[in-house]
Motif scaffolding. Sequence first.
Motif, short mmCIF file in Angstrom:
data_model
loop_
_atom_site.label_atom_id
_atom_site.label_comp_id
_atom_site.label_asym_id
_atom_site.label_seq_id
_atom_site.Cartn_x
_atom_site.Cartn_y
_atom_site.Cartn_z
N ILE A 41 26.99 29.77 55.62
CA ILE A 41 28.20 30.10 55.92
C ILE A 41 29.23 29.56 54.81
CG2 ILE A 41 28.84 28.00 57.25
CD1 ILE A 41 29.89 29.77 59.24
N CYS A 42 28.84 28.77 54.07
CA CYS A 42 29.64 28.16 53.04
C CYS A 42 29.41 28.78 51.53
CB CYS A 42 29.66 26.83 52.88
SG CYS A 42 30.20 25.53 54.16
N SER A 43 28.22 29.41 51.73
CA SER A 43 27.81 30.31 50.37
C SER A 43 28.69 31.55 50.17
CB SER A 43 26.43 30.94 50.43
OG SER A 43 26.02 31.66 49.43
N GLU A 44 29.08 31.42 48.62
CA GLU A 44 29.71 32.72 48.09
C GLU A 44 28.96 33.97 47.68
OE1 GLU A 44 32.32 31.51 44.98
OE2 GLU A 44 33.27 30.12 46.10
N ASP A 45 27.59 33.72 47.97
CA ASP A 45 26.84 35.13 47.75
C ASP A 45 26.75 36.02 48.65
OD1 ASP A 45 25.73 33.27 45.62
OD2 ASP A 45 23.79 32.89 46.53
N ASP A 46 26.69 37.25 48.16
CA ASP A 46 26.55 38.40 49.13
C ASP A 46 25.70 38.31 50.00
OD1 ASP A 46 25.72 41.47 49.95
OD2 ASP A 46 27.61 41.51 48.93
N ARG A 47 26.02 38.65 51.28
CA ARG A 47 24.98 38.54 52.57
C ARG A 47 23.92 39.28 52.20
NH1 ARG A 47 27.58 33.82 52.84
NH2 ARG A 47 28.80 33.24 54.51
N SER A 48 24.10 40.38 51.75
CA SER A 48 22.78 41.24 51.51
C SER A 48 21.64 40.46 50.63
CB SER A 48 23.23 42.81 50.95
OG SER A 48 23.76 42.55 49.97
N GLY A 59 20.98 42.90 59.07
CA GLY A 59 21.59 42.74 60.52
C GLY A 59 21.03 41.55 61.29
N THR A 60 19.50 41.14 60.80
CA THR A 60 19.02 39.88 61.55
C THR A 60 19.93 38.59 61.07
OG1 THR A 60 16.72 40.68 61.47
CG2 THR A 60 17.02 38.44 61.59
N LEU A 61 20.18 38.59 59.67
CA LEU A 61 21.09 37.41 59.39
C LEU A 61 22.52 37.41 59.80
CD1 LEU A 61 21.47 35.20 56.98
CD2 LEU A 61 22.41 37.10 55.64
N LEU A 62 23.29 38.65 59.78
CA LEU A 62 24.41 38.34 60.28
C LEU A 62 24.73 38.31 61.77
CD1 LEU A 62 26.44 41.23 58.04
CD2 LEU A 62 26.52 38.77 57.95
N ARG A 63 23.82 38.94 62.48
CA ARG A 63 23.81 38.55 64.00
C ARG A 63 23.64 37.07 64.33
NH1 ARG A 63 20.58 42.94 64.42
NH2 ARG A 63 21.71 45.04 65.03
N SER A 64 22.87 36.13 63.36
CA SER A 64 22.56 35.08 63.53
C SER A 64 23.99 34.33 63.12
CB SER A 64 21.42 34.57 62.58
OG SER A 64 21.34 33.27 62.83
N MET A 65 24.56 34.63 61.94
CA MET A 65 25.82 34.03 61.76
C MET A 65 26.84 34.31 62.57
SD MET A 65 24.67 32.69 58.98
CE MET A 65 26.33 31.88 58.22
N ASN A 66 26.86 35.23 63.58
CA ASN A 66 27.80 35.57 64.40
C ASN A 66 27.47 35.13 65.69
OD1 ASN A 66 29.66 36.81 62.53
ND2 ASN A 66 28.53 38.66 62.73
#
Length: 297
Positions: A41-48, A59-66
């Motif tokens: 959540i603190c990373s500036e790297d692109d989520r993809s 989708g798996t990553l972002l669903r977990s983040m949300n």
Amino acid sequence: MPATEPCETQYKATSEQDFFCRHVTMNEYLGARRTEYATTICSEDDRSEIARRRGVTLGTLLRSMNDTAPLGEPVRYRNKTNDFEVVPMLGLCDDYAGERFAKFGEAVTLRFYLKNCPELPQRLFEAADWNFMDAGMPGYVGYAIGSTDGDTLYVSGIQSDLAARYSYLMQSRQPTEIRNGDEISIGRGPVEGLGAVSTIRTLRRVFQRDWLAILLRGIAAFMKTRKLRKFALHQFPFLPEESEPGHQMWRVYRALPRRVGASALRVRTEDADYRYALFDLRHLDKYLGVASHAQKD
């Protein structure tokens, strides 16, 4: 808000580190995800790119983040003749990083859904949801993020990807992000199956023309369930292009407070200084015409 306008100042004995600890590193709901979540959540790297390195879909990553707290009970409300729901989650979403999220109070994420409108295919809502915020439920149209403290809801973001990009998805030939299942691709509209005149007309009638009022009605409905009396809209600095009067950001964060009749608020924490436009819930209700609208419906 204008710099010369009288400004109320509030002081909150908290820090960004306190906020982060409560909502991330000490968040029991995250369980075994806490360490990985704190890093991401603190990373500036692109989520993809993060998803690629971990060998999972975006989708798996972002669903977990949300997904940082249990979903609350849906609150049903109406706009004109259409039913909507706001679903609260008392936790963070992936918009945490950066200066556009105020880090104090108790985090809240509100998701908004259009209910019982079979004329609009689910593919439409999915294609527009490139932040993977729908929590696996149909009819997702937007979200609001912020925090609560005392009797006030502090909102740092009000967003509808569907409202912002519907013309790209349904009409335009310009490239835009399109969600396909668990991935995001860059494509050109109209997305297959979404260019029909009847679909476009229905979307405009039930959502597009009133999207901000629809999300604000949901915010007001949520506030009433929590006995919150005041609404504060974050007045963060804009990028140059966002400062144009016709830009969506300007219409939401600058024009709306002027229409409602907001006052200026400054919130100071141990390591940050936030500016808000502040108004009572009753002023928001008056702006939205809740009473007269209820009688009409």
